[in-house]
Scaffold this motif. Structure first.
Motif, PDB file in Angstrom:
ATOM      1  N   ASP A 509       0.824  -1.202   0.000  1.00  0.00           N
ATOM      2  CA  ASP A 509       0.000   0.000   0.000  1.00  0.00           C
ATOM      3  C   ASP A 509       0.859   1.253   0.000  1.00  0.00           C
ATOM      4  OD1 ASP A 509      -2.281   1.566   0.110  1.00  0.00           O
ATOM      5  OD2 ASP A 509      -2.419   1.479   2.291  1.00  0.00           O
ATOM      6  N   GLY A 510       0.636   2.121  -0.978  1.00  0.00           N
ATOM      7  CA  GLY A 510       1.315   3.408  -1.046  1.00  0.00           C
ATOM      8  C   GLY A 510       2.619   3.419  -1.802  1.00  0.00           C
ATOM      9  N   ILE A 511       3.169   2.243  -2.141  1.00  0.00           N
ATOM     10  CA  ILE A 511       4.494   2.210  -2.755  1.00  0.00           C
ATOM     11  C   ILE A 511       4.474   2.845  -4.135  1.00  0.00           C
ATOM     12  CG2 ILE A 511       6.304   0.702  -3.660  1.00  0.00           C
ATOM     13  CD1 ILE A 511       5.762  -1.182  -1.351  1.00  0.00           C
ATOM     14  N   VAL A 512       3.528   2.434  -4.967  1.00  0.00           N
ATOM     15  CA  VAL A 512       3.395   3.027  -6.299  1.00  0.00           C
ATOM     16  C   VAL A 512       2.465   4.230  -6.195  1.00  0.00           C
ATOM     17  CG1 VAL A 512       2.669   2.649  -8.681  1.00  0.00           C
ATOM     18  CG2 VAL A 512       3.774   0.799  -7.396  1.00  0.00           C
ATOM     19  N   ASP A 513       2.948   5.377  -6.591  1.00  0.00           N
ATOM     20  CA  ASP A 513       2.174   6.615  -6.494  1.00  0.00           C
ATOM     21  C   ASP A 513       2.491   7.450  -7.723  1.00  0.00           C
ATOM     22  OD1 ASP A 513       0.820   8.895  -5.796  1.00  0.00           O
ATOM     23  OD2 ASP A 513       2.092   9.414  -4.105  1.00  0.00           O
ATOM     24  N   PHE A 514       1.723   7.232  -8.799  1.00  0.00           N
ATOM     25  CA  PHE A 514       2.035   7.868 -10.067  1.00  0.00           C
ATOM     26  C   PHE A 514       2.003   9.390  -9.937  1.00  0.00           C
ATOM     27  CE2 PHE A 514       0.331   3.730 -11.599  1.00  0.00           C
ATOM     28  CZ  PHE A 514       1.514   3.268 -12.137  1.00  0.00           C
ATOM     29  N   ASN A 515       3.180  10.006 -10.158  1.00  0.00           N
ATOM     30  CA  ASN A 515       3.324  11.460 -10.190  1.00  0.00           C
ATOM     31  C   ASN A 515       2.910  12.141  -8.893  1.00  0.00           C
ATOM     32  OD1 ASN A 515       4.229  11.573 -12.933  1.00  0.00           O
ATOM     33  ND2 ASN A 515       2.140  11.078 -13.531  1.00  0.00           N
ATOM     34  N   GLY A 516       2.858  11.384  -7.786  1.00  0.00           N
ATOM     35  CA  GLY A 516       2.629  12.009  -6.495  1.00  0.00           C
ATOM     36  C   GLY A 516       1.195  12.396  -6.225  1.00  0.00           C
ATOM     37  N   TYR A 517       0.236  11.569  -6.677  1.00  0.00           N
ATOM     38  CA  TYR A 517      -1.162  11.889  -6.422  1.00  0.00           C
ATOM     39  C   TYR A 517      -1.495  11.831  -4.932  1.00  0.00           C
ATOM     40  CZ  TYR A 517      -1.760  11.390 -11.450  1.00  0.00           C
ATOM     41  OH  TYR A 517      -1.652  11.537 -12.806  1.00  0.00           O
ATOM     42  N   ASN A 518      -0.754  11.026  -4.169  1.00  0.00           N
ATOM     43  CA  ASN A 518      -0.994  10.901  -2.742  1.00  0.00           C
ATOM     44  C   ASN A 518       0.348  10.937  -2.018  1.00  0.00           C
ATOM     45  OD1 ASN A 518      -2.382  10.560  -0.357  1.00  0.00           O
ATOM     46  ND2 ASN A 518      -2.491   8.337  -0.538  1.00  0.00           N
ATOM     47  N   ILE A 519       1.189  11.891  -2.395  1.00  0.00           N
ATOM     48  CA  ILE A 519       2.571  11.870  -1.940  1.00  0.00           C
ATOM     49  C   ILE A 519       2.685  12.041  -0.433  1.00  0.00           C
ATOM     50  CG2 ILE A 519       3.011  14.334  -2.254  1.00  0.00           C
ATOM     51  CD1 ILE A 519       5.762  13.531  -3.372  1.00  0.00           C
ATOM     52  N   GLY A 520       1.731  12.727   0.197  1.00  0.00           N
ATOM     53  CA  GLY A 520       1.786  12.879   1.643  1.00  0.00           C
ATOM     54  C   GLY A 520       1.753  11.557   2.369  1.00  0.00           C
ATOM     55  N   TYR A 521       1.023  10.588   1.812  1.00  0.00           N
ATOM     56  CA  TYR A 521       0.995   9.262   2.413  1.00  0.00           C
ATOM     57  C   TYR A 521       2.134   8.400   1.899  1.00  0.00           C
ATOM     58  CZ  TYR A 521      -0.403   4.463   3.291  1.00  0.00           C
ATOM     59  OH  TYR A 521      -0.416   3.146   3.670  1.00  0.00           O
ATOM     60  N   SER A 522       2.367   8.440   0.594  1.00  0.00           N
ATOM     61  CA  SER A 522       3.322   7.500   0.011  1.00  0.00           C
ATOM     62  C   SER A 522       4.766   7.838   0.343  1.00  0.00           C
ATOM     63  CB  SER A 522       3.146   7.427  -1.507  1.00  0.00           C
ATOM     64  OG  SER A 522       3.619   8.602  -2.126  1.00  0.00           O
TER      65      SER A 522
END
Length: 754
Positions: A509-522
């Motif tokens: 969970d959170g490892i793949v985050d295309f272009n930082g859509y959820n960067i605060g979590y990832s």
């Protein structure tokens, strides 16, 4: 070790005493560099009394999760250069208010800590107390950059007023404590050549090519499964309302000349790379209409649907309300087809419904494998033959085991082992007939489960022992596929598939985050650490994936919870194709957001792993954003000095005293340079002692990036010996050390002896 000389490297970005001034965020007023983004309904930055020093102070009524937020949008402050955050807090008429303080980089919380427990004596009524947040590894504050401070109510209720004053980020007066690691490089052991194709990406743009000349770029993805090269039209399929979209307006090109694929190839070649072109095997292409848009699920024809194109925000100027999303509500959509069957039926077990029995002819026409031979002939006429430098890399479609999902408007039946192999085989025969020097990539899996089963078995939720797998001797799909490729070659002398092509994404969970859509979590501390550990999924058969895969267990002795991707497929290949293995490609993967510190570090180490493990081609999905830290990860290998110098040569054996803290890899360009790549995955600086099996003599240079510094020079010097010590490699950093070639250049190994 012969003639050892200890060389010390001064590290760019490591804090030294008194190198920066304090950041006085609030002393009597808010620092002019910071903006007030507070979302509290009851606060003041100009409170007269009480004040800790001078006047005024901040008054804040903590309630309903509200908070104070101060942001510097123009600057980023290097965590490693600061020792602590301090401020004074007064409890007003209350005691023990529950507040959290967060230090952030953009939307990323580098640290979130309780205020009271970091305040001497806690929050006390009518008394000023000093709060101190140490910048330590325990608090996750040793690397990266920050530009925001947040103080927030953490009860959701209503608390007594607090007063805050003298908020200061204090510069570091002593360096961060460093760990100690050792690295051993064996230039005399076995080696293998590193393929430049591992540094590839999918798509990209002119701006992304300016700083990185990627050696290969992939033209692939869902939109290429249904591309009509004759008229330059693709289908968006399940990605966007199942539409046919012309890629070039009428009059701007004369397909196939200057169609979308031509323009892509031209751009790739202009930057010195080559293109991997996906050719469909699904058997259907968009209607030959370059003027009009067509769509697969007409609302007028198949009834009301949950959304249509005009549901998209901002789409009013171009949307088509009749273009539905293929999902429906059976209470509203009660339409019947010509056989009296409902259009709106249930699918899956989650209470979802979608349209079935639509007519594929609304968007598509059937085409056999021979449809693609003239397209390859067009490439030959435009660029020359593959043997003479023309287009030589071709992919057998994109993720065919997902056709019943991504392209269900024309292929609603779940594909089987035999369908994917047969359709890919038939296309590969046409490609090799038209272009004998072509290299083909197949079967282009969609992810880890695709190694083991077919879509037909997955549709029945029986992935490991379904009827399709049972009909193929119980063999995993890729194992069986390899057998078909190599049996065909044994029978005909023709290798139809040159690269076993896989797609792989870590599932934690959170490892793949295309272009930082959820960067605060990832990019949170827990996810960042898990991301860096998850790289072991590529090469370590003992590593249990920290994801849903951990529930798969060890059925049939296959250890499904332990991906061990590359050793697993190499073992299958050794059995199916003894003595003549296929090359290995990972034409889609991603390990984190473009702007994330750990995402970029993971990307850089993934490239080093591909080199060490003998991957032959790899393409990130998608090309990193220009100027991002993920772009720095590629520049480390392809343009580390700004003059497009590259890391290339042979991978040689390299070990680290603790690979979980420090990843270490070496690539040796015979007679020129020894490239040592060091990835500090810990949250503390590391001193690294490097030992090389041969004597080195000459100049060296170092290059580095981390979460608060883009790629740049990080030291230089000379060496005459076989040891080198680097002091205080920054936390979460990637370092390239360019060393001179060994004295004598190990001439015995130029013949490639292992």
């Amino acid at each position: 070790m012969r003639g050892a000389l200890l060389c010390l490297l001064s590290i760019v970005g490591v804090a030294q005493a008194q190198t920066v001034p304090p950041v006085n965020l609030y002393i009597d007023s808010l620092n002019a560099s910071f903006q007030n983004w507070s979302w509290s309904t009851d606060y003041s930055l100009n409170n007269v009394t009480p004040a800790h020093s001078g006047s005024p102070s901040i008054r804040f009524v903590p309630k309903s999760w509200e908070g104070l937020l101060f942001a510097d949008v123009a600057n980023t402050y290097d965590v490693a250069q600061y020792e602590s955050l301090t401020f004074w807090i007064h409890g007003g008429s209350g005691n023990g208010q529950v507040l959290h303080v967060s230090i952030l980089s953009g939307g990323v919380a580098l640290a979130e800590l309780d205020v009271a427990s970091n305040t001497a004596g806690g929050i006390v009524a009518a008394t000023w107390k000093k709060t101190t947040i140490p910048f330590t590894a325990a608090n996750g504050l040793t690397s990266g950059g920050f530009n925001r401070l947040q103080i927030q109510d953490f009860t959701g209720g209503s608390q007594s007023t607090v007063y805050i004053d003298d908020i200061v980020f204090n510069p570091r007066t002593t360096p961060l404590p460093s760990g100690n690691q050792s690295v051993n490089v064996n230039l005399s052991g076995s080696r293998h050549s590193v393929s430049p194709l591992i540094y590839g990406v999918s798509y990209g743009s002119t701006s992304t090519l300016a700083n990185v000349h990627y050696p290969v770029r992939r033209w692939g993805g869902n939109s290429t499964t249904r591309y009509n090269w004759q008229v330059d039209v693709h289908s968006t399929a399940g990605d966007y309302y199942w539409q046919n979209i012309p890629d070039s307006p009428s009059g701007t090109a004369t397909p196939p000349v200057n169609n979308n694929a031509d323009r892509f190839i031209d751009e790739v070649r202009a930057a010195g790379g080559e293109a991997l072109i996906s050719i469909p095997t699904i058997g259907k292409v968009p209607l030959p209409d370059r003027t009009n848009k067509h769509w697969g699920f007409s609302v007028a024809k198949y009834g009301p649907q949950l959304r249509n194109e005009c549901s998209e925000p901002g789409s009013a100027s171009y949307c088509t309300a009749d273009s539905g999303n293929g999902e429906c509500d059976p209470a509203i959509n009660t339409g019947l087809d010509s056989q009296g069957h409902r259009y709106c039926v249930a699918y899956g077990n989650q209470g979802h419904f979608h349209i079935v029995n639509n007519d594929p002819a609304d968007t598509s026409v059937n085409q056999p494998a021979t449809f693609w031979m003239p397209w390859i002939a067009h490439f030959q006429s435009r660029y020359g033959s593959a043997a003479a430098g023309g287009v030589r890399l071709f992919s057998l479609d994109n993720e065919p085991m997902l056709w019943d999902s991504t392209h269900r408007d024309v292929h609603p039946v779940a594909p089987t082992y035999d369908e994917v192999w047969t359709k890919g085989r038939d296309l590969a025969v046409q490609i090799k007939t038209q272009e004998p020097a072509a290299k083909t990539f197949g079967p282009v899996t969609w992810g880890y489960p695709d190694l083991f089963t077919s879509a037909a078995d997955a549709a029945s939720c029986n992935c490991l022992s379904g009827s399709d797998r049972a009909a193929h001797a119980g063999k995993a799909y890729i194992q069986w596929y390899l057998e078909q490729v190599c049996a065909y070659e044994q029978q005909t002398g023709i290798r139809l598939v040159d690269y076993l092509d896989l797609h792989y994404y870590p599932q934690g969970d959170g490892i793949v985050d295309f272009n930082g859509y959820n960067i605060g979590y990832s990019e949170s501390a827990a996810v960042a650490a898990k991301r860096l550990r998850s790289l072991r999924e590529l090469y370590d058969p003992s590593y249990v994936s920290e994801s849903w895969m951990s529930d798969l267990g060890d059925a049939d002795g296959n250890h499904y919870s332990k991906p061990g991707l590359l050793p697993r497929v190499k073992a299958w290949m050794a059995t199916a194709c003894p003595g003549h293995p296929l090359k290995i490609s990972i034409s889609e993967y991603n390990w984190g957001p473009d702007q994330g510190a750990s995402g970029a570090l993971a990307q850089a180490e993934a490239l080093a792993i591909f080199a060490r493990e003998g991957v032959d081609a790899a393409m990130r999905w998608v090309a990193p954003e220009a100027g991002s830290y993920a772009e720095d990860a590629f520049k480390l290998f392809l343009n580390y000095d700004g003059s497009f110098s590259r890391v290339d040569g042979d991978s040689v054996a390299t070990s680290s005293s603790d690979s979980e803290i420090l990843g270490a890899y070496t690539i040796y360009r015979e007679g020129q340079h020894v490239y040592v790549l060091l990835f500090n995955k810990s949250t503390s600086p590391q001193n690294v002692a490097i030992g090389v099996s041969s004597t080195l003599a000459g100049a060296w240079q170092a290059w580095r990036f981390d979460g608060s510094h883009h790629l740049g020079a990080a030291g230089n010097g000379t060496i005459s010996g076989s040891t080198l010590t680097l002091n205080s490699l920054p936390a979460r950093s990637s370092t390239l050390l360019v060393l001179p070639a060994p004295v004598g250049s190990d001439l015995i190994f130029r013949a490639g002896f292992e």
